[in-house]
Design an enzyme around this catalytic site. Structure first.
Site, short mmCIF file in Angstrom:
data_model
loop_
_atom_site.label_atom_id
_atom_site.label_comp_id
_atom_site.label_asym_id
_atom_site.label_seq_id
_atom_site.Cartn_x
_atom_site.Cartn_y
_atom_site.Cartn_z
CD GLN A 1 4.49 12.56 4.39
OE1 GLN A 1 5.55 11.95 4.35
NE2 GLN A 1 3.31 12.37 5.01
CB THR B 1 7.57 7.18 3.65
OG1 THR B 1 7.65 7.58 5.33
CG2 THR B 1 6.15 7.77 3.44
CG ASP C 1 1.48 0.97 4.69
OD1 ASP C 1 0.16 1.10 4.37
OD2 ASP C 1 2.62 0.96 3.86
CG ASP D 1 6.84 9.92 15.56
OD1 ASP D 1 8.06 10.54 15.54
OD2 ASP D 1 6.93 8.59 15.05
N GLY D 2 4.45 7.69 14.91
CA GLY D 2 4.40 6.02 15.42
C GLY D 2 5.58 5.71 16.53
N PRO E 1 10.04 11.76 7.85
CG PRO E 1 7.84 12.10 7.40
CD PRO E 1 9.17 12.55 7.29
CG HIS F 1 -3.04 -2.01 0.86
ND1 HIS F 1 -3.55 -1.12 -0.30
CD2 HIS F 1 -2.14 -1.06 1.33
CE1 HIS F 1 -3.06 0.01 -0.20
NE2 HIS F 1 -2.23 0.05 0.80
N1 SAM Z 1 2.86 1.74 0.63
C1 SAM Z 1 3.77 2.62 1.00
C2 SAM Z 1 5.23 2.27 0.76
O1 SAM Z 1 5.41 1.20 0.72
O2 SAM Z 1 6.10 3.22 0.75
C3 SAM Z 1 3.53 3.41 2.24
C4 SAM Z 1 1.92 3.89 2.06
S1 SAM Z 1 1.65 5.15 3.29
C5 SAM Z 1 1.16 6.44 2.57
C6 SAM Z 1 3.02 5.71 4.23
C7 SAM Z 1 2.50 6.76 5.40
O3 SAM Z 1 3.61 6.51 6.54
C8 SAM Z 1 2.40 7.93 5.00
O4 SAM Z 1 0.98 8.43 5.21
C9 SAM Z 1 3.27 8.82 5.82
O5 SAM Z 1 2.58 10.14 6.62
C10 SAM Z 1 3.13 7.84 7.24
N2 SAM Z 1 4.45 8.07 8.14
C11 SAM Z 1 5.76 8.34 7.89
N3 SAM Z 1 6.47 8.32 8.78
C12 SAM Z 1 5.77 8.22 9.90
C13 SAM Z 1 5.70 8.11 11.43
N4 SAM Z 1 7.01 8.80 11.86
N5 SAM Z 1 4.60 7.85 12.35
C14 SAM Z 1 3.40 7.55 11.47
N6 SAM Z 1 3.19 7.64 10.14
C15 SAM Z 1 4.55 7.79 9.38
#
Ligand code: SAM
Length: 290
Positions: free
Chosen positions: A33, A160, A158, A140-141, A165, A64
């Site tokens: 990203q 995106t 938590d 990947d979650g 992703p 949080h």
């Molecule tokens: N507070 C924010 C919101 O509500 O939009 C989210 C914050 S956090 C930075 C979001 C995280 O999700 C990012 O670090 C991103 O890299 C992660 N992420 C996105 N897709 C993912 C996936 N498939 N597996 C694991 N992490 C993922």
């Protein structure tokens, strides 16, 4: 100093949220990203991923605290917690305030987000990576919950928004895999958008929850930088009682945990499930459309 530079969030067609930029602290196109971290005179440090505001030092505490303390105090005996996403590690810091939590596993797809968050977000994630209970998995979650043989009492997504992703983390496949790795009566909480502008996202998630869990719901919090009003946090569990944990019990648990907060209180916890009519309608549409 970046004179006159403006960052626009363009998550919603037809609406732009503009942030003046004092300094760009970090900017990169990671494997997953676009990532920019800049300072704004009102919100402090602001992280954007793919042009969408993720976290700011000014209001991160709201998000949080509500994503962590609501499920953990409702559950009452969570020992093993999983965070999916959460790259800034602010959520992890709140979870680790709970002395009863024995392990916290965080599965984050983008190592770059964690790396620079350690450098730039120590305001709210200090001590996380050094906590012996904390385990960071870069993956990947979806793949993690599909393959793990471990069980968790609380899973907090938590992520995106459902683009790039993050999209898979809103799928029925993902929610089913999470259900499989929750302990009996465990709780799933999700970042589920701003219903005033992203109603369909909430309806769809609740419909999917309803097909998998016995109790599908949502609760709300007001986060200034998540434009459009209340933010919805998805709630799914097979123990419907947990959504109605009495305030007196929440107060006892909060007092016993022995830490301070800036937004969460047991009364705010209980009130967060009292949804404005238009948000409750979206939740009920999701349940009806399951
Ligand atoms: N507070 C924010 C919101 O509500 O939009 C989210 C914050 S956090 C930075 C979001 C995280 O999700 C990012 O670090 C991103 O890299 C992660 N992420 C996105 N897709 C993912 C996936 N498939 N597996 C694991 N992490 C993922």
């Amino acid at each position: 100093m970046s004179d006159g530079l403006i960052f626009n969030e363009t998550l919603y067609p037809g609406v732009q949220v503009s942030y003046s930029c004092e300094d760009i602290l970090f900017q990169d196109r990671t494997e997953h990203q676009d990532l920019v971290l800049f300072t704004n005179p009102v919100f402090g440090k602001v992280l954007m991923l793919d042009g969408i505001t993720q976290v700011t030092t000014a209001d991160e505490f709201i998000y949080h605290e509500m994503m962590s303390h609501v499920p953990l105090f409702a559950h009452g005996s969570a020992r093993k917690v999983l965070i999916v996403g959460g790259g800034d590690c602010g959520l992890a810091e709140e979870v680790l305030k709970h002395p009863a939590v024995e392990t916290l596993t965080q599965v984050e797809i983008d190592a770059s987000v964690v790396e620079f968050s350690k450098a730039h977000f120590s305001d709210f994630n200090a001590g996380v990576v050094d906590d012996p209970r904390f385990e960071l998995v870069i993956a990947d979650g979806m793949a993690f919950v599909a393959e793990t043989d471990r069980a968790f009492d609380v899973v907090i997504v938590d992520s995106t928004d459902p683009h790039g992703p993050g999209a898979i983390l809103f799928s029925e496949e993902f929610y089913r895999a999470v259900h499989r790795c929750l302990t009996p009566g465990g709780i799933l909480v999700t970042q589920n958008g701003v219903p005033f502008l992203q109603r369909d996202e909430l309806v769809t998630s609740v419909a999917r929850f309803t097909r998998i869990f016995k109790d599908a719901a949502a609760y709300i919090a007001a986060i200034p930088t998540y434009f459009g009003g209340h933010m919805a946090l998805g709630w799914a569990t097979d123990n419907a009682d947990l959504r109605e944990t009495p305030v007196a019990v929440l107060r006892d648990r909060f007092s016993a945990a022995g830490f301070q907060t800036r937004y969460y209180t047991p009364d705010v916890h209980a009130a967060a499930f009292a949804l404005p009519r238009f948000i409750l309608d979206a939740v009920e549409d999701g349940r009806a459309n399951a």
